[in-house]
Design a protein around this motif. Sequence first.
Motif, PDB file in Angstrom:
ATOM      1  N   HIS A  43       0.847  -1.202   0.000  1.00 61.38           N
ATOM      2  CA  HIS A  43       0.000   0.000   0.000  1.00 61.38           C
ATOM      3  C   HIS A  43       0.879   1.247   0.000  1.00 61.38           C
ATOM      4  N   GLU A  46       2.657   1.672  -3.422  1.00 58.31           N
ATOM      5  CA  GLU A  46       1.718   2.115  -4.458  1.00 58.31           C
ATOM      6  C   GLU A  46       1.379   3.591  -4.298  1.00 58.31           C
ATOM      7  N   ASP A  50       2.197   6.597  -6.996  1.00 55.51           N
ATOM      8  CA  ASP A  50       1.157   7.491  -7.514  1.00 55.51           C
ATOM      9  C   ASP A  50       1.589   8.954  -7.402  1.00 55.51           C
ATOM     10  N   LYS A 133      -8.436   7.212  -0.308  1.00 55.39           N
ATOM     11  CA  LYS A 133      -8.890   6.818  -1.653  1.00 55.39           C
ATOM     12  C   LYS A 133      -8.313   5.464  -2.051  1.00 55.39           C
ATOM     13  N   HIS A 134      -7.083   5.209  -1.662  1.00 62.37           N
ATOM     14  CA  HIS A 134      -6.465   3.917  -1.962  1.00 62.37           C
ATOM     15  C   HIS A 134      -7.223   2.792  -1.259  1.00 62.37           C
ATOM     16  N   HIS A 135      -7.593   3.022   0.000  1.00 62.21           N
ATOM     17  CA  HIS A 135      -8.363   2.015   0.735  1.00 62.21           C
ATOM     18  C   HIS A 135      -9.760   1.830   0.157  1.00 62.21           C
ATOM     19  N   LEU A 136     -10.331   2.882  -0.395  1.00 64.16           N
ATOM     20  CA  LEU A 136     -11.697   2.808  -0.926  1.00 64.16           C
ATOM     21  C   LEU A 136     -11.761   2.216  -2.333  1.00 64.16           C
ATOM     22  N   LYS A 137     -10.627   1.877  -2.921  1.00 66.66           N
ATOM     23  CA  LYS A 137     -10.627   1.265  -4.253  1.00 66.66           C
ATOM     24  C   LYS A 137     -11.385  -0.051  -4.261  1.00 66.66           C
ATOM     25  N   ASP A 138     -11.362  -0.768  -3.135  1.00 62.10           N
ATOM     26  CA  ASP A 138     -12.079  -2.042  -3.037  1.00 62.10           C
ATOM     27  C   ASP A 138     -12.910  -2.031  -1.761  1.00 62.10           C
ATOM     28  N   THR A 139     -14.125  -1.510  -1.859  1.00 69.47           N
ATOM     29  CA  THR A 139     -14.972  -1.377  -0.667  1.00 69.47           C
ATOM     30  C   THR A 139     -15.535  -2.717  -0.207  1.00 69.47           C
ATOM     31  N   GLU A 151     -15.441   8.075   3.905  1.00 68.13           N
ATOM     32  CA  GLU A 151     -16.092   9.051   3.034  1.00 68.13           C
ATOM     33  C   GLU A 151     -16.295  10.384   3.752  1.00 68.13           C
TER      34      GLU A 151
END
Length: 161
Positions: A43, A46, A50, A133-139, A151
Amino acid sequence: MKTNNQPSRSSNSEWVQLQVAQTAAMMWLRGKFDKAGNPVSLHAIEMAQDFLREGSGLLVATVAMLHDVFEDSDATEKEMIEHLRYPATSLDGQLVVDIVKTLTRHPEESYASYIYRVVDHDVAVRVKIADIKHHLKDTTAIPESLVGRYEKALRILEGLD
């Protein structure tokens, strides 16, 4: 012109510095996994990549690389400064440590208090927004209650709430 996916304005010593930060992060975060079961070090890598792709520079990328270290390991401020001191570059190790400390939630601190504390530092805000946002890529990999909390934090950090 870019070569090897590296922004052209970065010097070799900056790339060495980022590699030193990556090595330290991998060492300190070895065996640590996020709520989705992914290595925390991946994480961090990545996120740093970015920031480099968007041209954010060494400071932001280094902070992104190290942002979970104090929360998820027993690394100390002194150790982090020692790692960032070699090789000598224009990057201020104490500044990196201070920003990483800003991004570290204290055990007794509510999540809301933590987010409002982060809002006071520009680099910390950028890294925390990217982190969320990185954590929210796969909710599907995180509890719905955490999605809602993330959020709301994004709205606060982006100045919308």
